[in-house]
Design an enzyme around this catalytic site. Structure first.
Site, mmCIF file in Angstrom:
data_model
loop_
_atom_site.group_PDB
_atom_site.id
_atom_site.type_symbol
_atom_site.label_atom_id
_atom_site.label_comp_id
_atom_site.label_asym_id
_atom_site.label_seq_id
_atom_site.Cartn_x
_atom_site.Cartn_y
_atom_site.Cartn_z
ATOM 1 N N ASP A 83 0.854 -1.196 0.000
ATOM 2 C CA ASP A 83 0.000 0.000 0.000
ATOM 3 C C ASP A 83 0.895 1.253 0.000
ATOM 4 O O ASP A 83 1.831 1.350 0.790
ATOM 5 C CB ASP A 83 -0.867 -0.052 1.274
ATOM 6 C CG ASP A 83 -1.982 0.970 1.278
ATOM 7 O OD1 ASP A 83 -2.437 1.374 0.188
ATOM 8 O OD2 ASP A 83 -2.425 1.353 2.387
ATOM 9 N N ARG A 287 -3.871 -12.405 25.428
ATOM 10 C CA ARG A 287 -4.815 -13.203 24.629
ATOM 11 C C ARG A 287 -6.254 -12.899 25.008
ATOM 12 O O ARG A 287 -7.157 -13.057 24.200
ATOM 13 C CB ARG A 287 -4.527 -14.704 24.827
ATOM 14 C CG ARG A 287 -3.221 -15.140 24.242
ATOM 15 C CD ARG A 287 -2.870 -16.539 24.672
ATOM 16 N NE ARG A 287 -2.718 -16.634 26.120
ATOM 17 C CZ ARG A 287 -2.317 -17.725 26.764
ATOM 18 N NH1 ARG A 287 -2.057 -18.819 26.099
ATOM 19 N NH2 ARG A 287 -2.188 -17.742 28.075
#
Ligand code: G3H
Ligand code: 13P
Ligand code: ZN
Length: 330
Positions: A83, A287
């Site tokens: 990009d 997590r």
């Protein structure tokens, strides 16, 4: 399916009047969320990395995560895209890493801030096309400049794409797709009032070059529920405002084949993590907040895949390797 050149996805999208979402990534959770959404909705997809993302991941980590994405999801037609490449060197680096598509943003100088002349843009874009095509790699060019400087890409000035110049640009450079400036900008603060995009420019370019895939940058919608999610849990993003999905949908039938979304993903991740850490201040296992953030990102991306009419198109995509793709460009 191995990584395919973006041209395969974009040409099919133009033909069948849908748009492939191109989602920016910096880490494992973003890649997993995008791939899960593509798998679930049976969508082709483009994962894209900015120069900043490549630097953040020390190049090799993103490369290996992309490889993992393919191994883990062999049924998803996936192109990996650079990009806002700013120079031939960055493009070479991306191709060395195995990217199947590159953008050269020749509308700005290498500093990604100063606008170039039309001739300068043609010169660098042509060089990139000549370099990339023998590798089978797809090239996206940009004509005109987006507004906004929030993320360090952009001059802050808006310079809408001129349709006649677009025809000349594509002919002279040989690009496979063209990013057009129609009044969007990068980041979360695109408009101060009701968004007004120059949608007619897309229609005019599409009339002149019906087969050319067009790319919409700065396409995050920044919906109210995302702004509220961030702000409710201690964020400060007042007046954030994006491009309504309906406006994107209105131009998809006119050659818009790639829709770039980064900011919406950033916001959904940030909002979700803020919520969890506020509600459970005792939590310290990453997590426990990165996992839910990944799930929330998956939901948002799956929704965009339906919004852009991409869902269900995966099975139409032919498995084309870069080796085979070299023949397209002769
Ligand atoms: O075009 C800009 C994308 O949102 C990437 O942003 O350069 O901060 O990674 P970044
Ligand atoms: P947003 O900031 O609107 O998500 O745009 C992203 C983009 O255009 C990346 O190239
Ligand atoms: Zn962009």
């Amino acid at each position: 399916m191995p990584l395919v050149p973006a041209k395969i996805l974009l040409d099919d999208a133009v033909k069948n009047k849908y748009a492939v979402g191109a989602f920016n990534v910096n880490n494992m959770e973003q890649i997993q969320a995008i791939m899960a959404a593509a798998k679930e909705t049976m969508s082709p997809v483009i994962i894209q990395a900015s120069r900043g993302a490549l630097e953040y991941s020390n190049l090799i980590y993103l490369k290996k995560l992309m490889e993992a994405a393919v191994i883990d999801n062999p049924e998803v037609p996936l192109a990996v895209h650079l990009d806002h490449g700013n120079s031939l060197e960055t493009v070479k680096q991306a191709i060395d890493l195995g990217f199947t598509s590159v953008m050269i943003d020749g509308s700005l100088k290498e500093d990604s801030k100063t606008p170039t002349t039309f001739e300068e843009n043609v010169e660098i874009t042509k060089k990139v096309v000549e370099y990339a095509h023998p590798f089978g790699v797809t090239v996206e060019g940009e004509l005109g400049t987006l507004g906004g400087i929030e993320d360090g890409v952009g001059s802050g000035e808006v310079n809408l794409t001129d349709p006649d110049q677009a025809v000349e640009f594509v002919k002279e450079t040989g690009v496979d797709s063209l990013a057009v400036a129609i009044g969007t900008s990068h980041g979360a603060y695109k408009f101060k009032e009701e968004p007004k995009l120059a949608l007619d420019i897309v229609k005019e370019i599409n009339k002149k070059m019906p087969e050319l895939p067009l790319v919409m940058h700065g396409s995050s919608s920044v919906p109210k529920e995302l702004v509220d999610l961030v702000n409710k849990w201690g964020g400060k993003m007042p007046d954030a405002c994006g491009v309504p999905v309906a406006q994107i949908q209105s131009v998809i039938p006119f050659g818009v084949a790639k829709v770039n979304v980064d900011t919406d993903g950033r916001m959904v991740i940030t909002g979700t993590i803020r919520k969890i850490l506020t509600e459970k201040p005792e939590e310290f296992d990453p997590r426990k907040y990165l996992g839910p953030a990944r799930d929330a990102l998956y939901e948002m991306i799956a929704e965009r895949m339906k919004d852009f009419y991409t869902a269900g198109h995966a099975s139409e995509i032919k498995d084309v390797t870069l080796e085979e793709a070299k023949a397209f460009y002769k």
